[in-house]
Design a protein around this motif. Structure first.
Motif, mmCIF file in Angstrom:
data_model
loop_
_atom_site.group_PDB
_atom_site.id
_atom_site.type_symbol
_atom_site.label_atom_id
_atom_site.label_comp_id
_atom_site.label_asym_id
_atom_site.label_seq_id
_atom_site.Cartn_x
_atom_site.Cartn_y
_atom_site.Cartn_z
ATOM 1 N N ASN A 139 25.494 55.368 37.742
ATOM 2 C CA ASN A 139 25.174 55.735 36.467
ATOM 3 C C ASN A 139 25.476 54.638 35.259
ATOM 4 O O ASN A 139 25.684 54.668 34.319
ATOM 5 C CB ASN A 139 25.939 56.970 36.017
ATOM 6 C CG ASN A 139 27.472 56.822 35.789
ATOM 7 O OD1 ASN A 139 27.934 55.641 36.108
ATOM 8 N ND2 ASN A 139 28.116 57.798 35.574
ATOM 9 N N LEU A 140 25.301 53.240 36.217
ATOM 10 C CA LEU A 140 25.450 52.117 35.315
ATOM 11 C C LEU A 140 24.190 51.524 34.788
ATOM 12 O O LEU A 140 24.215 50.499 34.553
ATOM 13 C CB LEU A 140 26.128 51.065 36.320
ATOM 14 C CG LEU A 140 27.386 51.514 36.825
ATOM 15 C CD1 LEU A 140 27.750 50.664 38.188
ATOM 16 C CD2 LEU A 140 28.424 51.498 35.962
ATOM 17 N N ASN A 141 23.159 52.247 35.232
ATOM 18 C CA ASN A 141 21.884 51.685 34.436
ATOM 19 C C ASN A 141 21.492 50.463 35.355
ATOM 20 O O ASN A 141 20.822 49.739 34.772
ATOM 21 C CB ASN A 141 21.691 51.443 33.161
ATOM 22 C CG ASN A 141 20.364 51.665 32.725
ATOM 23 O OD1 ASN A 141 19.443 52.167 33.072
ATOM 24 N ND2 ASN A 141 19.992 50.800 31.671
ATOM 25 N N HIS A 142 21.930 50.401 36.566
ATOM 26 C CA HIS A 142 21.655 48.993 37.343
ATOM 27 C C HIS A 142 20.154 49.184 38.049
ATOM 28 O O HIS A 142 20.004 49.999 38.519
ATOM 29 C CB HIS A 142 22.658 48.689 38.352
ATOM 30 C CG HIS A 142 24.112 48.224 37.779
ATOM 31 N ND1 HIS A 142 25.111 48.036 38.599
ATOM 32 C CD2 HIS A 142 24.334 47.660 36.687
ATOM 33 C CE1 HIS A 142 26.136 47.674 37.812
ATOM 34 N NE2 HIS A 142 25.545 47.410 36.579
ATOM 35 N N ASP A 143 19.541 48.035 38.176
ATOM 36 C CA ASP A 143 18.158 47.849 38.529
ATOM 37 C C ASP A 143 18.332 47.802 39.999
ATOM 38 O O ASP A 143 17.658 48.406 40.937
ATOM 39 C CB ASP A 143 17.357 46.747 38.016
ATOM 40 C CG ASP A 143 16.970 46.931 36.475
ATOM 41 O OD1 ASP A 143 17.344 45.991 35.936
ATOM 42 O OD2 ASP A 143 16.518 48.087 36.321
ATOM 43 N N ARG A 145 27.085 43.235 56.070
ATOM 44 C CA ARG A 145 25.789 43.013 56.815
ATOM 45 C C ARG A 145 24.868 43.968 56.164
ATOM 46 O O ARG A 145 25.158 45.024 55.871
ATOM 47 C CB ARG A 145 25.691 43.260 57.992
ATOM 48 C CG ARG A 145 26.528 42.156 59.030
ATOM 49 C CD ARG A 145 26.268 42.181 60.515
ATOM 50 N NE ARG A 145 26.825 43.460 61.115
ATOM 51 C CZ ARG A 145 26.461 44.007 62.185
ATOM 52 N NH1 ARG A 145 25.845 43.035 63.040
ATOM 53 N NH2 ARG A 145 27.102 44.925 62.708
ATOM 54 N N LEU A 146 23.854 43.213 55.221
ATOM 55 C CA LEU A 146 22.697 43.966 54.762
ATOM 56 C C LEU A 146 21.792 44.550 55.406
ATOM 57 O O LEU A 146 21.129 44.149 56.382
ATOM 58 C CB LEU A 146 22.278 42.791 53.854
ATOM 59 C CG LEU A 146 21.205 43.690 52.545
ATOM 60 C CD1 LEU A 146 21.873 44.165 51.674
ATOM 61 C CD2 LEU A 146 20.546 42.272 52.215
ATOM 62 N N ILE A 147 21.931 46.018 55.100
ATOM 63 C CA ILE A 147 21.037 46.770 55.876
ATOM 64 C C ILE A 147 19.519 46.924 55.073
ATOM 65 O O ILE A 147 18.536 46.663 55.704
ATOM 66 C CB ILE A 147 21.412 48.127 55.969
ATOM 67 C CG1 ILE A 147 22.718 48.225 56.579
ATOM 68 C CG2 ILE A 147 20.367 49.170 56.875
ATOM 69 C CD1 ILE A 147 23.575 49.604 56.548
ATOM 70 N N TYR A 148 19.741 47.393 53.793
ATOM 71 C CA TYR A 148 18.522 47.378 52.869
ATOM 72 C C TYR A 148 18.960 47.020 51.467
ATOM 73 O O TYR A 148 19.889 47.232 51.142
ATOM 74 C CB TYR A 148 17.764 48.879 52.849
ATOM 75 C CG TYR A 148 16.723 49.052 53.862
ATOM 76 C CD1 TYR A 148 17.087 49.818 55.048
ATOM 77 C CD2 TYR A 148 15.534 48.828 53.733
ATOM 78 C CE1 TYR A 148 16.012 49.871 55.970
ATOM 79 C CE2 TYR A 148 14.358 48.973 54.689
ATOM 80 C CZ TYR A 148 14.636 49.599 56.057
ATOM 81 O OH TYR A 148 13.737 49.836 56.788
ATOM 82 N N TYR A 149 17.877 46.718 50.797
ATOM 83 C CA TYR A 149 18.216 46.575 49.443
ATOM 84 C C TYR A 149 17.049 46.999 48.489
ATOM 85 O O TYR A 149 15.709 47.153 48.981
ATOM 86 C CB TYR A 149 18.500 45.063 48.934
ATOM 87 C CG TYR A 149 17.626 44.013 48.933
ATOM 88 C CD1 TYR A 149 17.363 43.484 50.474
ATOM 89 C CD2 TYR A 149 16.812 43.552 48.014
ATOM 90 C CE1 TYR A 149 16.555 42.509 50.445
ATOM 91 C CE2 TYR A 149 15.823 42.662 48.260
ATOM 92 C CZ TYR A 149 15.737 42.050 49.448
ATOM 93 O OH TYR A 149 14.901 40.754 49.653
ATOM 94 N N SER A 150 17.327 47.247 47.310
ATOM 95 C CA SER A 150 16.043 47.538 46.172
ATOM 96 C C SER A 150 16.295 47.051 44.840
ATOM 97 O O SER A 150 17.404 47.044 44.514
ATOM 98 C CB SER A 150 16.210 49.139 46.022
ATOM 99 O OG SER A 150 15.199 49.508 44.952
ATOM 100 N N GLN A 151 15.319 46.346 44.313
ATOM 101 C CA GLN A 151 15.462 45.607 43.186
ATOM 102 C C GLN A 151 14.981 46.600 42.191
ATOM 103 O O GLN A 151 15.126 46.345 40.708
ATOM 104 C CB GLN A 151 14.676 44.258 43.055
ATOM 105 C CG GLN A 151 15.216 43.213 44.372
ATOM 106 C CD GLN A 151 14.333 42.112 44.302
ATOM 107 O OE1 GLN A 151 13.450 41.936 45.291
ATOM 108 N NE2 GLN A 151 14.770 41.046 43.570
ATOM 109 N N ILE A 152 14.167 47.415 42.144
ATOM 110 C CA ILE A 152 13.558 48.298 41.467
ATOM 111 C C ILE A 152 13.041 49.731 41.855
ATOM 112 O O ILE A 152 12.911 49.604 43.242
ATOM 113 C CB ILE A 152 12.222 47.591 40.591
ATOM 114 C CG1 ILE A 152 11.838 48.021 39.406
ATOM 115 C CG2 ILE A 152 11.202 47.226 41.664
ATOM 116 C CD1 ILE A 152 10.907 47.143 38.703
#
Lengths: 112, 114
Positions: free
Chosen positions: A26-30, A44-51
């Motif tokens: 609920n931090l309003n982070h993109d 180790r990074l699995i997935y990420y989402s920028q938007i």
């Protein structure tokens, strides 16, 4: 810290089963991220989402899937194709990709 | 892509001693370097960060130094206390904005003996 939550705290998976880990912020982070943590391996990074409605594979995406239908939510599904799923899974978010990340409390996944 | 090496993997010190953890990075375009502390069973939390336009930053007993030419940065903890015992992670990324994702080191387990 209370701005990003993960559930459940512990999750048990049976052979051939898909399981879904929840991550809400609920931090309003993109940007939001999923990491896997094994002893001595770091994060180790699995997935990420920028938007919303967009996500990219990380370094170890095989056997995992995600969705980003809402800004606040980024669930991770561990599929039966992931043969070694036992690990500590951390979700994180940041105001913009690459800036300070805020981590959730984690979900420990165990295989029965 | 970026590669971050972190040393040592384990560091054991006596209470009151200083502790130093070092990281090197490969991408000269990286300009943001955070350090996270993770206590046993807990989430990683940011303890200090530094941007490439600064050579050193302090916050009470902790400090971070950055050498852009050599592409390495270090975490310094003075007057260590048992509650400093944790795993510490360094990371490197480009910020603000951009599509570059932080790359983490493998972590250093710091043990402070009373």
């Amino acid at each position: 810290d209370g701005g990003i939550t993960q559930s459940p705290k512990y999750l048990f998976r049976k052979e051939g089963q898909n399981v879904t880990l929840s991550c809400e912020q609920n931090l309003n982070h993109d940007a939001m991220y999923w990491y896997r943590q094994d002893p001595g391996q770091g994060l180790r990074l699995i997935y990420y989402s920028q938007i919303v409605n967009d996500f990219q594979k990380g370094d170890i995406a095989e056997g995992y899937s995600v969705s980003r239908e809402k800004k606040e939510s980024f669930p991770l599904t561990v599929t039966s194709a992931q043969k070694n799923p036992t690990a500590f899974y951390l979700c994180a978010s940041s105001p913009q990709s690459g800036q300070t990340q805020y981590f959730g409390p984690g979900t420990r996944l165990l295989v029965l | 892509g970026e590669n971050v090496e972190q040393h040592p993997s384990t560091l054991s010190v006596q209470e009151g001693d200083s502790a130093v953890i070092k990281c090197t990075y490969s991408d000269s375009a990286s300009n943001y370097f955070p350090w996270y502390k993770q206590e046993l069973g807990k989430r990683p939390q940011l303890i200090i960060d530094i941007r490439s336009n600064v050579g050193e930053k302090k916050d009470q007993r902790i400090a971070v130094t950055l050498n852009k030419t050599a592409k390495h940065f270090s975490l310094h903890i003075t007057e260590t206390q048992p509650e400093d015992s944790a795993v510490y992670f360094c990371a490197a990324s480009k910020a603000p904005g951009g599509s570059y994702i932080p790359t983490f080191g493998r972590g250093t387990s710091l043990i402070v003996h009373p």
